[in-house]
Design a protein around this motif. Structure first.
Motif, short mmCIF file in Angstrom:
data_model
loop_
_atom_site.label_atom_id
_atom_site.label_comp_id
_atom_site.label_asym_id
_atom_site.label_seq_id
_atom_site.Cartn_x
_atom_site.Cartn_y
_atom_site.Cartn_z
N ARG A 105 -9.12 -1.09 -2.78
CA ARG A 105 -9.77 -0.09 -1.80
C ARG A 105 -11.29 0.02 -1.92
O ARG A 105 -11.83 0.20 -3.18
CB ARG A 105 -9.11 1.11 -1.53
CG ARG A 105 -7.59 1.11 -1.27
CD ARG A 105 -7.04 2.47 -1.20
NE ARG A 105 -5.72 2.41 -1.14
CZ ARG A 105 -4.89 2.34 0.11
NH1 ARG A 105 -5.72 2.06 1.33
NH2 ARG A 105 -3.78 2.21 0.22
N ARG A 148 -9.79 -1.60 2.78
CA ARG A 148 -9.48 -2.75 1.47
C ARG A 148 -10.63 -3.39 1.60
O ARG A 148 -10.87 -3.84 2.66
CB ARG A 148 -8.21 -3.19 2.17
CG ARG A 148 -6.89 -2.88 1.57
CD ARG A 148 -6.78 -1.21 1.86
NE ARG A 148 -6.49 -1.22 3.33
CZ ARG A 148 -5.36 -0.87 3.93
NH1 ARG A 148 -4.05 -0.64 3.24
NH2 ARG A 148 -5.09 -0.73 5.30
N GLN A 167 0.88 -1.28 -0.10
CA GLN A 167 0.25 -0.12 0.13
C GLN A 167 0.90 1.23 0.02
O GLN A 167 0.14 2.44 0.12
CB GLN A 167 -0.95 -0.07 1.38
CG GLN A 167 -1.24 -1.41 1.66
CD GLN A 167 -2.45 -1.98 0.84
OE1 GLN A 167 -3.21 -1.09 0.21
NE2 GLN A 167 -2.62 -3.31 0.74
#
Ligand code: AHG
Ligand code: MN
Ligand code: MN
Length: 338
Positions: A314, A277, A65
């Protein structure tokens, strides 16, 4: 017999009743869950010891990420991978901390399940003695899919989850899970070292007194969410609300589950697709909240109907009881029709 003398039900005893969700092999669910249970005990011991051992702070790397990994993120991930990869029923693991899915038990006929997890949720709170958590979700391998395509084991809509749960390392350690037959909570009894049934059949209240959102993003979130928050603050639901935002989603959701109200993480200018997420945060929480009688959406659609296209995708996430969620959806819908 006095209550304190009644033998308590452990999580392992409880899941025997849910084995029918895993029809192809008796003991499968129990085996997968026991991997999660042992990993979470190891993680909670480390969390409880943080500050005394050299486990605070970051490691010199970022995860997929682009976020700085904390030592406890790495420790928790290693523990889950270690204790789950020895379970023969599991073929694929996918984690927030690993860019690609991990293949285990290559070629084993018995490996028919995938486990997806956020090993440590609430990383920014680790060094501060604030509650953090672990989130997990279990899928069955889709028909016809092999280990040549490990991603396809986990790129399934949340409605396909066979079980999901979280462990909150808070003032006590509590494991909350669903296998499609309600939501049950088990508190770790530290002197015994076992998770004991403490919250059978959790139901989220239809309405509560808390709203939970990072309101600092007011200027950079979609207007309907600002309008909704302003509305409930002004009494649109007929009561006075208090604001709670811990910044560990597991903790914020756990409070919402038990006390009612709403938790929101909409899209923002910095995270136009949402911050949380889909696979290992939104889906497992959605399964739990719906099983408890609440709702979980991205503001429009049920989270669990969304077809994922990437492991680390996401999504905006709103969860809560009926009254707050109905009001939110009405506010969002009114804005998009005007
Ligand atoms: P993680 O620690 O797994 O990266 O998740 C942290 C998430 C979630 O727990 C929390 O609700 C959110 O980040 C907080 O984000 P903001 O700091 O943007 O409010
Ligand atoms: Mn997280
Ligand atoms: Mn995390």
């Amino acid at each position: 017999m006095k209550k304190e003398d009644t033998p308590m039900i452990t999580v392992q005893q409880h899941i025997h009743n849910e084995q029918h969700r895993f029809p192809d092999a008796s003991g499968t669910f129990s085996s997968i869950l026991s991997g999660i249970v042992i990993a979470s005990k190891v993680i909670q011991a480390k969390v409880r010891n943080a500050g005394l051992s050299d486990i605070l702070g970051s490691v010199d790397q970022v995860n997929v990420q682009g976020e700085v990994q904390q030592k406890l993120d790495v420790y928790a991930n290693d523990a889950l991978v270690h204790y789950l990869s020895v379970r023969e029923s599991i073929g694929v693991l996918a984690s927030e901390e690993n860019e690609e899915p991990i293949i285990v038990h290559q070629g084993s006929d018995g490996a028919k399940y995938a486990v997806v997890f956020d090993p440590l949720d609430g990383s920014s709170n680790i060094d501060l003695s604030i509650g953090v958590g672990t989130i997990f979700s279990i899928f069955r391998r889709p028909k016809g899919v092999t280990l040549d395509d490990p991603e396809d084991w986990v790129l399934q809509p949340g409605d396909q989850q066979v079980a999901a749960g979280y462990v909150l390392y808070g003032s006590s350690t509590i494991l909350v899970y669903t296998a499609g037959q309600g939501v049950h909570g088990f508190t770790l009894e530290p002197s015994v070292g076992a998770f004991m049934l403490s919250h059978p059949n959790i139901r989220i209240p239809d309405t509560g007194s808390y709203y939970s959102i990072n309101e600092a993003y007011r200027e950079i979130m979609p207007q309907p969410y600002v309008d909704f928050v302003d509305g409930i603050r002004a009494g649109s639901l007929g009561r006075t609300y208090s604001l709670r935002f811990i910044g560990s989603m597991v903790a914020d959701v756990h409070r919402t589950l038990l006390r009612g109200g709403i938790f929101m993480y909409p899209s923002t200018r910095d995270f136009p697709e949402g911050r949380l997420r889909l696979l290992y945060e939104a889906n497992p929480i959605a399964f739990i909240v719906e099983q408890a009688g609440g709702q979980a959406t991205d503001g429009h659609r049920r989270i669990m109907e969304i077809e994922p296209h990437a492991i680390h995708q996401r999504i905006p996430l709103m969860v809560g009881g009926k009254e707050e969620m109905d009001k939110l959806h009405a506010t969002v819908a009114a804005a998009s029709s005007s």
